[in-house]
Design a protein around this motif. Structure first.
Motif, PDB file in Angstrom:
ATOM      1  N   THR A 118       0.889  -1.120   0.172  1.00 28.15           N
ATOM      2  CA  THR A 118      -0.074  -0.041  -0.074  1.00 28.15           C
ATOM      3  C   THR A 118       0.830   1.234  -0.065  1.00 28.15           C
ATOM      4  OG1 THR A 118      -0.093   0.172   2.411  1.00 28.15           O
ATOM      5  CG2 THR A 118      -1.804  -1.046   1.535  1.00 28.15           C
ATOM      6  N   MET A 119       0.131   2.286  -0.232  1.00 32.09           N
ATOM      7  CA  MET A 119       0.742   3.688  -0.158  1.00 32.09           C
ATOM      8  C   MET A 119      -0.170   4.432   0.493  1.00 32.09           C
ATOM      9  SD  MET A 119       0.962   5.356  -3.883  1.00 32.09           S
ATOM     10  CE  MET A 119       1.910   6.748  -3.174  1.00 32.09           C
ATOM     11  N   ILE A 120       0.399   5.742   1.164  1.00 33.22           N
ATOM     12  CA  ILE A 120      -0.826   6.582   2.116  1.00 33.22           C
ATOM     13  C   ILE A 120      -0.993   7.581   0.971  1.00 33.22           C
ATOM     14  CG2 ILE A 120      -0.763   8.293   3.606  1.00 33.22           C
ATOM     15  CD1 ILE A 120       0.851   6.550   5.458  1.00 33.22           C
ATOM     16  N   GLY A 121      -2.558   7.711   0.983  1.00 32.00           N
ATOM     17  CA  GLY A 121      -3.048   8.960   0.087  1.00 32.00           C
ATOM     18  C   GLY A 121      -4.241   9.340   0.778  1.00 32.00           C
ATOM     19  N   LEU A 122      -5.398   9.772  -0.125  1.00 35.34           N
ATOM     20  CA  LEU A 122      -6.519  10.250   0.028  1.00 35.34           C
ATOM     21  C   LEU A 122      -6.532  11.281   1.351  1.00 35.34           C
ATOM     22  CD1 LEU A 122      -9.456   9.535  -0.758  1.00 35.34           C
ATOM     23  CD2 LEU A 122      -9.880   8.103   1.076  1.00 35.34           C
ATOM     24  N   SER A 123      -5.667  12.237   1.453  1.00 36.34           N
ATOM     25  CA  SER A 123      -5.819  13.251   2.530  1.00 36.34           C
ATOM     26  C   SER A 123      -7.064  14.011   2.089  1.00 36.34           C
ATOM     27  CB  SER A 123      -4.663  14.202   2.566  1.00 36.34           C
ATOM     28  OG  SER A 123      -4.468  15.047   1.757  1.00 36.34           O
TER      29      SER A 123
END
Ligand SMILES: [Zn+2]
Length: 561
Positions: A426-431
């Motif tokens: 996974t990667m961090i997104g959707l702020s």
């Protein structure tokens, strides 16, 4: 020989973004770039004391919606408050360029609806006389105005489709000729420096007058053709919000054809049932092991939305709400009072997956009776012996539809969130920074990650969390000269105290154009934020004049000029 630096960050723990262990050291900056790392004996025009703090690459937020805000807020607040030094706009395909002058209002009304932005704020903030029509002119306009942090932009399917097809973009598939025109527009944008191509098929993305956003009406071949432009360019990423007919198989096919990464929105806890995320994680890991770079975006925050029934964004994907989406204010009031509509909505809420979250909603504001604030809708309904739907509608009608609710949607189970954050696929997104401004605020995700998930819950090591916020997003989105601490790279640096870093609960402020309100979160423990060698935030305050010269750069093709 002692060196001289413009800026010296002295005495911190260097975490370079690669995932390598922290080590003590100083960081010297010259001419906007990192000049040296380690034990430095040089002199400097200015010294930032990093004693007891971590010195990391500036954070990169790849999922924001500052496309319009960039024209009234040069600081791009609140991202830099939380250590962010670069943002990517144009996500979910909702850019504002290219746009023909005749379509400006349709574009703003789409943002109003789909991203929950105030139309008055958008109109006042962007103005009537837009300084661009093409995507290339849009990037130049951002550059001319200046920003505190760096901005990269994806070219969005929605404005491209509207440009090519006019209002029919929300109604039908495109002809060969129209797809050809769209393809030329995407190519031009990539040539001008777009970081990639973005689209959405999500049923939650409802645009003006209750119509689907243009990208939702596109056929798969159209999406494949436009994404195919990435294969001809030297770099670029595809970002997509999933929906019917656009998911892992289609992403894998596009990835294999273009050889460019696909980053999709979003894999959230509870989205596909209690364990549904696990199969997606396994499939993603299996694809990545075969070299297929399809990367789910995850979030470290529960997805909670504050809304009023005059703009019921989180409920609008239910077909029973379609007449509401199409109605004006008086029409909405009439429908909410109509017994037939109420019966239909009660049935839909009782049968559907949304039933439990709806009953768990918090009443956050009810002007006629402030004592209801922060009470659970289901509890109050039980006390009063009424259905939660009727209670929500009655309260709203008594308050001119100003009653505000907070609805927990996804990502509410910390055990699942921990699994998603720790998973290597996974990667961090959707702020979603800049979007849904009055409904939610997850622009504080970096400080939440470092405070809650690293320090308090121990789900990620500090070095791994910094990698997730810096080098990993830079690699997937083709941002080539930042995201790491290394000599020669752009001097984007965030200095934070790992013992105190975190974010505050949301508070509502009225600092948008036309007096519009939004939710913000304050940061703790962010000591300094440095962009291209200039300190833009220090100890929780702006360190540059928001009206003056600002150091942010436009990242064309992933790098500053
Ligand atoms: Zn988005």
């Amino acid at each position: 020989m002692a060196e001289h630096f413009d800026l010296l960050v002295r005495g911190g723990r260097l975490i370079d973004g690669s995932g390598a262990p922290a080590r003590p050291g100083d960081l010297g900056i010259r001419a906007g770039r990192i000049a040296a790392l380690g034990t430095l004996r040089g002199t400097a025009d200015r010294v930032v004391d990093a004693d007891g703090a971590v010195v990391a690459p500036g954070f990169i937020d790849i999922h924001t919606h500052y496309d319009a805000q960039v024209f009234w807020d040069r600081m791009l607040s609140i991202s830099p408050w939380h250590g962010v030094t670069s943002v990517v706009i144009g996500n979910c395909g909702f850019g504002i360029a290219p746009t023909r002058p005749a379509h400006r209002d349709l574009v703003l009304r789409t943002l109003e609806s789909v991203e929950g932005m105030s139309l008055e704020a958008l109109r006042a903030g962007v103005g009537m006389d837009w300084p661009f029509e093409s995507f290339a002119e849009f990037l130049t306009a951002i550059e001319r105005r200046g920003t505190a942090i760096n901005v990269g932009a994806l070219v969005g399917h929605t404005p491209v489709r509207l440009y090519a097809m006019g209002e029919e973009a929300t109604e039908r598939e495109a002809t060969e000729e129209e797809i050809g025109l769209m393809r030329a527009l995407v190519r031009d944008a990539l040539r001008a420096g777009a970081l990639g191509f973005a689209t959405s098929k999500s049923p939650t993305h409802v645009g003006w007058a209750g119509r689907p956003v243009p990208s939702r009406v596109a056929s798969l071949p159209e999406i494949e053709t436009l994404a195919g432009c990435l294969a001809e360019s030297s770099g670029g990423v595809m970002q997509a919000t999933i929906g019917p007919g656009l998911f892992l198989d289609q992403f894998a096919a596009i990835q294999e054809r273009t050889h460019r990464p696909v980053s999709w929105t979003a894999l959230l806890g509870g989205m596909l049932g209690p364990d549904g995320h696990r199969a997606i994680l396994e499939q993603s890991a299996a694809m990545q092991a075969r070299g297929i770079r399809v990367v789910p975006q995850v979030s470290c925050r529960p997805l909670m939305v504050e809304f009023q029934l005059k703009a019921p964004f989180p409920l609008e994907s239910m077909s029973v709400m379609r007449p509401i989406s199409q109605a004006d204010f008086a029409g909405k009031r009439r429908l909410y009072a109509d017994p037939e509509f109420r019966r239909a909505l009660r049935e839909r809420i009782d049968d559907g997956r949304i039933g439990a979250p709806f009953r768990d909603m918090t009443i956050t504001e009810h002007p006629p009776d402030p004592a209801l604030a922060e009470r659970c809708l289901g509890d109050v309904a039980r006390e009063r012996g009424v259905h939660p739907v009727d209670l929500a509608l009655e309260l709203s009608l008594a308050a001119d539809l100003d009653t505000r609710f907070r609805l927990p949607i996804f990502n509410t189970d910390p055990a699942i969130v921990a699994e998603l954050l720790a998973h290597p696929a996974t990667m961090i997104g959707l702020s979603d920074a800049g979007a849904h401004a009055s409904q939610l605020c997850d622009a504080c995700a970096p400080t939440e990650l470092l405070g809650t998930w690293v320090r308090e819950r121990g789900v990620l090591a500090l070095e791994a969390a910094v990698w997730r916020l810096t080098a990993q997003p830079a690699d997937v989105f083709g941002i080539t000269d930042r995201g790491r601490l290394a000599p020669g790279l752009a001097a984007d640096v965030t200095v934070f105290d790992p013992a105190t870093v975190g974010c505050s609960p949301l508070r509502r402020v009225r600092d948008f154009p036309a007096g519009a309100d939004r939710l913000v979160s304050d940061a703790r423990g962010i000591r300094a934020v440095i962009v291209n060698g200039t300190v833009v935030r220090e100890d929780g305050r702006d360190a540059v004049d928001p009206e003056g010269l600002l150091p942010g750069r436009v990242l064309r093709g992933g790098r500053a000029g």
